[in-house]
Design an enzyme around this catalytic site. Structure first.
Site, mmCIF file in Angstrom:
data_model
loop_
_atom_site.group_PDB
_atom_site.id
_atom_site.type_symbol
_atom_site.label_atom_id
_atom_site.label_comp_id
_atom_site.label_asym_id
_atom_site.label_seq_id
_atom_site.Cartn_x
_atom_site.Cartn_y
_atom_site.Cartn_z
ATOM 1 N N GLY A 217 7.411 -1.867 -55.551
ATOM 2 C CA GLY A 217 7.381 -2.292 -57.442
ATOM 3 C C GLY A 217 8.411 -3.417 -57.466
ATOM 4 N N ASN A 218 8.859 -3.700 -58.895
ATOM 5 C CA ASN A 218 9.891 -4.212 -60.206
ATOM 6 C C ASN A 218 10.111 -4.326 -60.847
ATOM 7 O OD1 ASN A 218 8.665 -5.907 -62.116
ATOM 8 N ND2 ASN A 218 7.319 -6.636 -59.631
ATOM 9 N N ARG A 219 10.915 -4.777 -61.158
ATOM 10 C CA ARG A 219 11.715 -3.995 -63.142
ATOM 11 C C ARG A 219 11.240 -5.061 -63.664
ATOM 12 N NH1 ARG A 219 16.962 -1.856 -61.407
ATOM 13 N NH2 ARG A 219 17.450 -2.601 -59.876
ATOM 14 N N SER A 220 9.952 -5.418 -64.036
ATOM 15 C CA SER A 220 9.251 -5.968 -65.439
ATOM 16 C C SER A 220 8.699 -5.163 -65.865
ATOM 17 C CB SER A 220 7.790 -7.227 -64.844
ATOM 18 O OG SER A 220 7.420 -6.996 -66.144
ATOM 19 N N ALA A 284 4.573 -9.969 -62.954
ATOM 20 C CA ALA A 284 5.598 -10.178 -61.937
ATOM 21 C C ALA A 284 4.963 -9.283 -60.555
ATOM 22 C CB ALA A 284 6.513 -9.364 -62.016
#
Ligand code: CTP
Length: 418
Positions: A217-220, A284
């Site tokens: 995943g990512n931090r968005s 993102a």
């Protein structure tokens, strides 16, 4: 809301008459008055006699910093109802009791609030709240219908949920004050080029599953996308958000389609792009996903290392933009660590955006997890660097540009026709 409200459009500097009538939900109007004041509005609270049994003028004066009016038959009251009504940019009555709806429907002028209503020409928002059986009564329904259909007032709610007394299996509860604030924002926004325009926003992170419990995943946070969606709805757009996982509160007035992976997002966008005139790609998106489909069982620790191969995900924006309706506008984001404007302009050309919102990664007060952002708005011809602003205000600036682009298209079309 994780940042304190600050004065911002469309509430900043606007005059709002907040009428409070006598129901138990009157205590919620204190929060409503406070938020509107923090958003920069000048809030004139008018309490009915019955409301004063539930809440006091002093409380509202404390949160608005302005005198609260209650009595038509005072020297002050007699002159003020004309002024209040004339100067109001919006009138909101929350809670609106059954008795108030009846008096408003009849055009009565037997207290300061109903009299102000007759003087005002600004948009009116009524938020009914009462026992669910009372709301269901045909006469109350007829009064509500008359307020809506004949008098042009907007009615919001009531919601279904726990009531002070009652079975609460039907509607009766006051709509949450934060949602009332959103609807007032819509009434305060002048109709512009986004009015009635179908608009799509991609938002949040995507998740690429490895097994039932693990993902890439990512931090968005999804904050920017939701702020854009809600601000566009306030300007009259018909908004759909295609959103990856986020725990942010859903934007008011907007259809939210929830999904997880980049491929799911690509499918949803593909299915919708032909029907929208504005597409804003704020998600993102994970550029890569594990090459193998996720296993159905959790991978156990087996004493070996785990090597994962990644393959490319589809580029959602680049694939979708050619399908955008004629005269449509596409907006992208670019998170960059160096050569901000050059890289943003390269993405603009490569993917077919009309506008790219470029922001520096790894900078205090900008990027994924911050409530603020410092962006540069990049088009083919220019780059405008904005100061660090709350993401909600960045959304307004982006939409100002989108409206400018829509207007330019409309002018170009009419020039071509003549
Ligand atoms: N985008 C998209 N689909 C992808 C990747 C990006 O729709 N698979 C969109 C983003 O929503 C954003 C824009 O394209 O509006 C730019 O995203 P970014 O990640 O900065 O661009 P990339 O093409 O992935 O370039 P790079 O990561 O190499 O900088």
């Amino acid at each position: 809301m994780s940042t304190p409200d600050s004065p911002r459009p469309p509430w900043d500097g606007r005059r709002i008459v907040l009428g409070v009538t006598g129901g138990i939900a009157a205590y919620k109007s204190i929060h409503l008055a406070r938020r509107l004041t923090r958003l920069g509005a000048e809030v004139d609270v008018v309490l009915t006699r019955a409301a004063e049994r539930f809440v006091t003028p002093l409380t509202f004066e404390g949160v608005t910093g302005r005198a609260v009016l209650t009595d038509l038959f005072s020297v002050e009251g007699a002159a003020r109802h004309i002024l209040l009504g004339r100067e109001a940019d919006a009138v909101c009555v929350a809670p609106a009791t059954a008795d108030f709806l009846a008096r408003a429907a009849q055009g009565r002028a037997d207290d300061l609030l109903t009299t102000t209503l007759l003087v005002a020409r600004a948009p009116v928002l009524l938020c009914p709240a009462m026992n669910d059986r009372m709301w269901a009564h045909p006469q109350v329904q007829a009064n509500a219908d008359h307020c809506r259909a004949a008098l042009g007032y907007e009615l919001l709610g009531p919601d279904t949920g726990p009531l002070a007394v009652g079975e609460a299996d039907g509607p009766g509860r006051l709509v949450e004050p934060d949602v009332v604030v959103d609807h007032l924002g819509r009434l305060l926004s002048p109709a512009g080029p986004l009015d009635g325009v179908p608009l799509l926003v991609t938002s949040g992170p995507t998740r690429e599953a490895l097994d039932p419990v693990r993902y890439l995943g990512n931090r968005s946070s999804g904050r920017m996308g939701f702020a854009l969606a809600e601000a566009a709805w306030r300007r009259g757009a018909r908004v759909t958000v295609v959103s990856g996982p986020t725990n942010r509160p859903e934007p008011t007035g907007v259809e939210v389609v929830r999904l997880e992976s980049a491929r799911e997002m690509a499918r949803e966008v593909e299915a919708r792009i032909g029907q929208v005139r504005v597409a804003i790609f704020a998600a993102a998106v994970a550029d890569y996903r594990p090459a193998l489909e996720p296993t159905s069982n959790k991978r156990k620790r087996d004493g070996n290392d785990w090597t994962v191969e990644f393959v490319q995900n589809p580029d959602i924006a680049a694939t979708a933009i050619p399908g955008l309706a004629d005269g449509g506008v596409a907006v992208g984001f670019a998170l960059e660590t160096e050569d901000l404007v050059d890289h943003a302009r390269e993405k603009l050309r490569r993917k077919g955006f009309d506008l790219v919102v470029a922001n520096p990664a790894n900078e205090e007060g900008a990027g994924f997890e911050a409530p603020t952002n410092r962006v540069t708005l990049v088009t083919e011809g220019e780059a405008e660097a904005l100061p660090t602003l709350p993401k909600e205000e960045v959304a307004e600036r982006i939409l100002d540009r989108v409206e400018g682009l829509l207007e330019a298209r409309a002018h170009a079309d009419s020039a071509a026709d003549s």
